[in-house]
Design an enzyme around this catalytic site. Structure first.
Site, short mmCIF file in Angstrom:
data_model
loop_
_atom_site.label_atom_id
_atom_site.label_comp_id
_atom_site.label_asym_id
_atom_site.label_seq_id
_atom_site.Cartn_x
_atom_site.Cartn_y
_atom_site.Cartn_z
N GLY B 152 0.83 -1.20 0.00
CA GLY B 152 0.00 0.00 0.00
C GLY B 152 0.87 1.25 0.00
O GLY B 152 2.06 1.21 0.31
N CYS B 153 0.24 2.37 -0.34
CA CYS B 153 1.00 3.62 -0.46
C CYS B 153 1.49 4.09 0.92
O CYS B 153 2.68 4.36 1.10
CB CYS B 153 0.16 4.69 -1.13
SG CYS B 153 -1.50 4.92 -0.43
N TYR B 154 0.59 4.16 1.90
CA TYR B 154 1.02 4.58 3.24
C TYR B 154 2.05 3.62 3.81
O TYR B 154 3.09 4.05 4.33
CB TYR B 154 -0.19 4.67 4.18
CG TYR B 154 -1.09 5.85 3.97
CD1 TYR B 154 -0.62 7.15 4.04
CD2 TYR B 154 -2.45 5.67 3.72
CE1 TYR B 154 -1.47 8.25 3.88
CE2 TYR B 154 -3.30 6.76 3.55
CZ TYR B 154 -2.81 8.05 3.63
OH TYR B 154 -3.66 9.11 3.47
N SER B 157 5.58 4.20 2.51
CA SER B 157 6.28 5.37 3.06
C SER B 157 6.67 5.16 4.51
O SER B 157 7.75 5.57 4.94
CB SER B 157 5.41 6.62 2.91
OG SER B 157 4.34 6.63 3.83
#
Lengths: 349, 349, 349, 349
Positions: B152-154, B157
């Site tokens: 996932g994107c979160y 990061s």
């Protein structure tokens, strides 16, 4: 009607003060100063304020000569950089004058703290007299003050979020995390590369990740609220919007507290406050709801899974975080209803 | 040249995949599917991709019929909602096929976790086989995989920011704070009020303050990195930009570590990584620097005063947070240099 | 591989040139100059360009000493202010050197026009030699040129929209209306109040409503296209975005022309052009479709009711309006395929 | 105090009406309707309006039953789609009721025009009675009206810019160019792809390039102003901001007029107008200066070189372009000072 002067009126804080004071039924603006813009019409510099409705077309930026100014007004807003404020305020504070200072110069209880984060203080006796201008915490003191140190924008948002947790003993941590996101007007109207549109638009950055000067202000007030030393791990971020701060405050929560009860405790804590709106469970604070207003909207989110509580706080950094709170403090200092001139609702969208 | 298909190509993730694959020297796109847009030309829906240079004018959105698709390509990107992915992937995975799934369906080690946060898993045997597609942590496993669960994107990061802290034993906390700010493209191309321009522009909000479904993904990987159970107090925020995530990770730091040494440790940890750029002390990560790229820029900020460490991480949520990482995983799975087709630099401003 | 230098590399045009050249397979950047940033690493000033992938980490801004530079490269991009360009270009143009100048200094056929709108020209003999670098109109001349005057951003968008109307004799008017809207990067990276985020964000203004210096450039080229004197009533507007120009061109249309036929005529006019995309009737050009690219998308809208034709043109002002077009011109001047290094598709969203 | 109802209160126009009426000293809101949100608290849907200061917490969206409504209020704002308005207004208009309709249904003098651009009119007798609600042109008629057709946002900006040119005979053209740029709130609060943040942010497009339904409204009023048939070549553009319209009006100017004199003529034309501000030569209208207000700021720019005049007009599309003008019309219809409740200055930045 009282005669008021805005010292340092050419920045965004000054502009917002002028906007609010133009609509204030009890105030006449008799002087606006700016070193850079002496002789220019205020409404030429800020056409948003122009026209007969605003009543400001006659104002001309003048030199901030304190002696001269002391005759022109009895209430002063000093919206100048720190250091300049502590130089000028003593000269303004004659028998009848009252001052709200929007710089950092009169926010600290102890000159040593100011010295540590800024520089040696030039008017420690006035610092001792000044009241920290957060009405929800110091309303009665403000009413009696002749000098109020108007809180910083970030501290306003963080303190209003965290003070109930500490006052009510809901958390025991010595370090609180405060992750804040601010619109760009907080950086002022001065020119710098970081504030250029193309450096901000569609982007996102943290800045002054350690050591931002608003930190000691939060720590002072939260330590007082807790009755013990509390530190704040504070990180400001710059987001592509003009007005608005959203602060997310994190702390480990004491065991055994129910989510619904926590929201209730916040409601109770701020029960009589006109400018605080507590979100119902599930509702989300949004900076657009407070834009142009003196409101602080708070969302309280306990998280059983991690044992943490999160409080989300939104304000307009120029209004509640600066000029609106300054007007509110003036209202209190002069015995008026504190919402006078501050009744507009948020401009959304 | 390999023949590749994009299953679910009409969202922003699909659009970004098509943009990247159009510039990939080893890939020919042979099919793009979309239930809603069957029969429409891809470049009519996405004119940015049009023209002879892109070479995509011949593509037409087709029905996602797995049997038919299995004949048309040997590599598949599934950019469909969760559940749909675990329905379709087993049908695609024949003898020769390889799949990068961009949904949540193949990111978890344990079906119970998926069930707790989503629903019962329909293909637990494939889940067991799938590799978590974060190249910096699992490069060798990805090279051998035929099914990769694209992070996932979160989580991308946050994990890239926090993994070194945990792997290197720099922090001992059981709860890590991750405060993330995302652009709106993360919400997808579907219609909803929260994503309308006037609800976002010039404003700021937190959302899903507790219980966001990206949480267990972070906790899985950070617990593995730590060798113990680590929880993440995660708060996502919506900021007015299209692309970009900035995550600020907070944790109490072990005593006795020097600031400069910490940055060095991060440098060492990611020494050979093409897509990780560690900021020098004092430099600030900015989402604009990674826009449109597969980079993750990291800033490491120890704070002696509070005993905390903060790591700031920026990615482009559509590229590194989704489609760029998917292409990188494909490159690894097919034995190509991992930067193939991913060499463009950030579009700034 | 050819050795190229960027003279004036610290602005947005320079940054965009460096981004494009870093991905150009035939170019090695051997020097980048900036008076303000001598000695600073290019990738420290522009972290977006950093990392091993970009290959620019070794570059340091140097003093623009023409003698020294002439030894370091054989191709030069001058991205300096006007006047500076006509001072430096004659010193660079030795036997083997070729130059694309991105300033206004080599765009005009007649020194009198330059003098009228700017100042007396210092190198009129080079002006006579220079070719106006709009490939669609002057491809063959560019191929043979050693000095190209790269068109302005507004003129590129307006000329590409209006030239077919005039060349094909579809309009007879002597005055054409060109209403253009530009992102803020067109104003450059220098500090000024008008480009500060809070002066732009969520707002809209016209500027230089009469007398913008891009006007004579449009009039020169459109008069040549028409074979008669054509004036342009040009109004630029500043809109809150970083990259992109949309120009809407208005003129009264000759009688008896069919809408569909007009679109066809545009198709024919630009039939072999890789970087022009004509919209089908009903489709709307959008600046996001050309972001980061060398495309110009055109929409042709005849309006029977008013007897007017409107042509809507979108470009990325930094790419097609400056650095991308400069690279395209270099490609032509050096005998390469004109799309070399310019094949990336638009970054959307 | 008068009792007022807002019919169709759940869109952005409704929200802006509620914001303005909450601060209006003579109005009590007694009903707000919305078919989609029956039973929901108004301040739950619009938290910006919440809190004791606003006084709206008691309001609940109700079904728009005209009979019931006629008892609850004597003044009505209809902020519903066209057609719905002409169905409901006849039912509201009893003996004592007055109505400002914000749809297109009561803006046209001739039902044939309405029919040509919309559909057959259902209440032609009311259409004949209705007054076009542009106070600068029809103040006396509005004062006597019981039904006012509130002008469209684009027409308000264009007519205020062009009417002086035509009334004073400064231009003789039969076609006027009006190039308008609008913020996204003009598209309403309904869901559509074009209004999603990622389709708008950092981009720019024209739309409805020919045939926008606001055209006949402009042509009606400008033909009346001219005393002859005037056509408008109108192009709307969508720009990434929430509130604000900037219209640039172009026409060939009659010979022999001096620039300074023209600005004077505009000053004279609007001499007594509180809500019109004419820019001095060289000053530029900016939408931020009128944000949240009923102002229209006008810049007058004759261009000797091309023989054209350009008038630049800025308004807030939700305030002056809809709800603010509606309140102004109510003030006139009820005999109050027309600025009542409209004295706030522009929120800038």
């Amino acid at each position: 009607m009282i005669e008021a002067a805005v010292i340092g009126g050419s920045g965004y804080t000054g502009l917002e003060l002028l906007r609010l004071l133009a609509g204030h039924p009890e105030v006449e603006i008799t002087a606006v100063t700016s070193r850079q813009m002496i002789g220019q019409k205020v409404t030429d510099v800020f056409p948003a304020l122009g026209g007969r409705l605003g009543g400001l077309d006659r104002l001309v930026f003048e030199d901030p000569d304190p002696v001269h100014l002391a005759e022109k007004a009895e209430f002063f807003f000093t919206a100048v950089p720190h250091r300049t404020a502590m130089e000028i305020v003593p000269l303004l504070l004659n028998d009848r004058a009252k001052v709200v200072d929007l710089s950092a110069d009169f926010r600290f209880r102890r000159p040593e703290v100011y010295q540590e984060w800024y520089e040696p203080h030039l008017a420690p006796e006035l610092l001792a007299e000044a009241v920290y201008g957060l009405p929800e915490l110091y309303r009665e003191e403000i009413k009696k003050a002749r000098l109020v140190g108007n809180p910083g924008c970030y501290p306003t948002s963080v303190i209003l979020a965290a003070a109930p947790l500490l006052r009510l003993g809901l958390i025991e941590a010595d370090v609180i995390i405060a992750d804040a996101k601010s619109g760009v007007s907080g950086a002022g109207r001065g020119l710098n590369l970081t504030s250029q549109f193309c450096e901000i638009d569609d982007g996102l950055m943290a800045y002054k990740v350690t050591g931002h000067r608003h930190t000691p202000e939060m720590e002072q007030e939260l330590s007082l609220a807790a009755g013990r030393t509390v530190k704040v791990s504070f990180t400001p971020h710059l987001v592509p919007l003009s007005r608005g701060i959203l602060s997310t405050v994190y702390a480990p929560l004491k065991d055994g507290l129910e989510a619904k009860a926590l929201v209730e405790l916040f409601h109770d804590f701020y029960r009589d406050e006109l400018f605080i709106r507590i979100k119902k469970p599930g509702e989300l604070p949004h900076t657009l709801d407070v834009r142009g207003t003196n409101f602080c909207d708070l969302g309280v989110f306990p998280d059983k899974r991690t044992g943490q509580i999160k409080v989300v706080s939104v304000i307009d950094n120029l209004t509640r975080g600066a000029s609106g709170q300054a007007v509110c403090n003036m209202n209190l200092m002069l015995g008026w209803a504190e919402e006078t001139g501050l009744t507009g609702l948020g401009l959304r969208p």
